[in-house]
Design an enzyme around this catalytic site. Structure first.
Site, short mmCIF file in Angstrom:
data_model
loop_
_atom_site.label_atom_id
_atom_site.label_comp_id
_atom_site.label_asym_id
_atom_site.label_seq_id
_atom_site.Cartn_x
_atom_site.Cartn_y
_atom_site.Cartn_z
N LYS A 99 0.88 -1.17 0.00
CA LYS A 99 0.00 0.00 0.00
C LYS A 99 0.91 1.21 0.00
O LYS A 99 1.57 1.52 0.99
CB LYS A 99 -0.91 0.03 1.22
CG LYS A 99 -1.77 1.28 1.31
CD LYS A 99 -2.46 1.39 2.65
CE LYS A 99 -3.19 2.72 2.79
NZ LYS A 99 -2.24 3.88 2.80
N CYS A 141 11.27 7.00 14.73
CA CYS A 141 10.58 6.20 15.75
C CYS A 141 11.46 5.98 16.96
O CYS A 141 10.97 5.57 18.02
CB CYS A 141 10.13 4.87 15.16
SG CYS A 141 11.44 4.00 14.27
N GLY A 164 3.60 3.04 11.35
CA GLY A 164 2.79 4.25 11.29
C GLY A 164 2.27 4.65 12.66
O GLY A 164 2.85 4.30 13.69
N SER A 165 1.16 5.35 12.67
CA SER A 165 0.62 5.90 13.90
C SER A 165 -0.08 4.84 14.74
O SER A 165 -0.51 3.79 14.23
CB SER A 165 -0.39 7.01 13.58
OG SER A 165 -1.57 6.47 13.01
N GLU A 200 4.51 -1.46 13.96
CA GLU A 200 5.34 -0.58 14.77
C GLU A 200 4.61 0.75 14.85
O GLU A 200 4.34 1.38 13.82
CB GLU A 200 6.71 -0.39 14.12
CG GLU A 200 7.63 0.52 14.91
CD GLU A 200 8.80 0.99 14.09
OE1 GLU A 200 9.13 2.19 14.19
OE2 GLU A 200 9.37 0.19 13.33
N GLY A 225 -2.57 1.90 13.38
CA GLY A 225 -2.16 0.54 13.70
C GLY A 225 -3.22 -0.22 14.47
O GLY A 225 -3.50 -1.38 14.19
N GLU A 259 3.22 9.96 22.12
CA GLU A 259 4.30 10.38 21.24
C GLU A 259 4.04 11.76 20.64
O GLU A 259 2.93 12.04 20.17
CB GLU A 259 4.49 9.36 20.12
CG GLU A 259 5.64 9.66 19.18
CD GLU A 259 5.79 8.62 18.09
OE1 GLU A 259 6.93 8.37 17.65
OE2 GLU A 259 4.76 8.04 17.67
#
Length: 528
Positions: free
Chosen positions: A183, A302, A240-241, A265, A245, A393
């Site tokens: 994607k 990250c 990603g976020s 992740e 996720g 985060e």
């Protein structure tokens, strides 16, 4: 050179009327190319091709897969500087950084090729038959890791090469014998197309089956959820976020008839502990190193150090002064895209307004220019432990100092942490031994424990673990970087009393591939 089409196996396709364009933060404008959003028909074709390709690709020898991966690396290099220039326009990342990331991407493809050629990763185990064993005979039993099936990979925004189209998830899934459907990330769709074409050319050059790789364009969560619901998809790699996720996690575990693994992740603030004696001896040195880590890549890693733990002292006051001075000398820099820049300033404001948080340094809001400026905040450990949102985060060059009264409060505060990718401790060997309880706590909270260094910088090698307890990832038993990543996309299969002719090549008596196997409890490369 860019066509804005979907790559479906060996075909290019643009059947949909809906298109989008990538926004360039360096230019402050949309780039001219229009990218066609994949239609339902195109998605189904990619799924169908991947399903058919799996039957062939899963049985292709390790060496053939290795050649495929090495050829992908060649084709990426063949794109030349146009790849770097396009990625710069779409991400704002400087050319030297992108050059290094391209090299890392090619090298990790070659690393997985090396792993395949050596072969022991497949964990081939043979327990030969014991027909005369008393009281019961033993059958011939042979086990090896086999690929799961087609894998969906979600490209990441902050690493347009290494964690995207031809990145670690794709490399490890292909190495495992799984066809991949990517994607594409809409923020760097042109970069994705260039990389996807390189993989397509490599597949054609090396005789891989049509459908071993596809790349689909789509905005928002629609395409992602569509792929996650496909019964033929057997695993997903995602970076990603947290929100995206967990949405995928709910889909693959609750909405599908057959749940599948999601290796996501998602969120990490990577705590750094600076022990008091070392802090007093290396105050300025550690401040300089941490300032560089906080602002590296405009904080869009990250592994960005989002939390610094200190025990209150004169040295901690001096350290804060040094860190403020170091951060104030770092200019604002262009961020990846509009959404990330906007989110950074929104999240920064939220933390600043949180009860107990003190602003030590706050660079000007340069969101209109899509630039992120450094920020340093502080909070007492007691207030930190009362406010869970301080562990959310902030994706950008911002860090929060947690000031503890003593060792006991430091340990208590660390115990409240969520799961993290990394945890860092600065201290001499003697000091580390005396603070072993701190290390024990961090070990339980992290996937990688770092001594006397910052968390930014992830080596691609055999020993690396880039994962961690939830919510850093959805599965703390895995890594998305390094050769162990291949194990996410395989499962053990046992063959009992199977004729030699039907056994996988790597379990046959002759061991013509010469891989290391465990035969009757002993590791050997010998034939049986």
């Amino acid at each position: 050179m860019l066509q804005g089409r979907n790559i479906i196996g060996f075909e290019v396709s643009a059947k949909g009327e809906q298109t989008f364009r990538s926004f360039s933060t360096p230019l402050g404008a949309y780039l001219p190319e229009h990218f066609h959003i994949a239609t339902d028909e195109e998605i189904k074709l990619a799924i169908k091709k991947a399903t058919i390709a799996f039957v062939i690709f899963s049985k292709i020898s390790f060496i053939q897969r290795a050649v495929f991966l090495e050829t992908i690396a060649e084709e990426i290099l063949n794109i030349g500087d146009f790849l770097l220039e396009r990625a710069h326009l779409e991400t704002g990342l400087p050319l030297p950084r992108l050059t290094g990331e391209r090299d890392r991407t090619m090298n990790q493809l070659k690393l997985f090729a090396t792993l395949l050629r050596e072969g022991s990763w497949a964990d081939a185990v043979i327990d030969t038959a014991m027909p005369d064993r008393k009281p019961l005979p033993r059958s011939d039993l042979r086990r090896i890791l086999q690929p799961l099936g087609p894998v969906a990979v979600f490209a990441a925004s902050n690493f347009p090469f290494a964690f995207s189209t031809a990145g670690g998830d794709t490399a490890s899934a292909l190495a495992a014998g799984c066809p991949v459907i990517v994607k594409a990330h809409s923020a760097h769709a042109g970069t994705n197309e260039l990389m996807a074409n390189a993989i397509k050319k490599a597949a054609e050059r090396t005789g891989m089956p049509d459908g071993v790789f596809s790349s689909l364009n789509g905005e928002g969560a629609i395409l992602g959820q569509r792929l996650a619901m496909e019964s033929s998809i057997k695993a997903i790699g995602f970076t990603g976020s947290y929100r995206a996720g967990m949405s995928l996690y709910a889909t693959v575990t609750q909405k599908r008839k057959e749940p599948i693994p999601l290796y996501a992740e998602m969120s990490s603030i990577n705590p750094v502990v600076v022990l008091p004696e070392t802090l007093s001896l290396k105050t300025s040195e550690i401040a300089t190193v941490l300032a560089g880590s906080v602002t590296l890549g405009v904080g869009q890693f990250c592994t960005n150090p989002g939390l610094l733990f200190l025990i209150r002292s004169k040295a901690s006051d001096a350290f804060i002064e040094s860190l403020v001075a170091a951060l104030s000398n770092v200019p604002a820099a262009t961020m990846l895209n509009q959404q990330i820049c906007k989110a950074y300033y929104t999240d920064r404001s939220r933390v600043i307004q949180t009860k107990g948080v003190k602003t030590l340094f706050c660079g000007n809001d340069q969101g209109n220019e899509y630039k992120g400026s450094p920020t340093l905040l502080a909070v007492n450990a007691a207030d930190f432990m009362l406010e869970p949102s301080l562990q959310d985060e902030v994706f950008g060059p911002c860090t929060l100092i947690v000031i503890c009264d003593d060792t006991t409060q430091l340990e208590t505060a660390l115990q409240t942490l969520h799961g993290q990718l990394t945890g860092s401790v600065f201290g001499s060997t003697d000091e580390l031994l005396r603070y072993s309880s701190v290390i024990d706590i961090l070990q339980q909270k992290t996937g990688r424990l770092i001594f006397n260094n910052v968390p930014t910088g992830v080596e691609v090698c055999h020993a690396m673990v880039h994962g961690g307890p939830f919510p850093a990832t959805t599965d703390a038993r895995t890594t998305s970087v390094g050769t162990e990543a291949i194990r996410r996309f395989v499962r053990p299969v046992c063959y009992q009393d199977c004729p030699q002719e039907l056994l996988p090549l790597y379990l046959q008596n002759e061991n013509t591939a010469g891989i290391m196997r465990k035969v009757n409890g002993i590791y050997t490369r010998d034939a049986i």
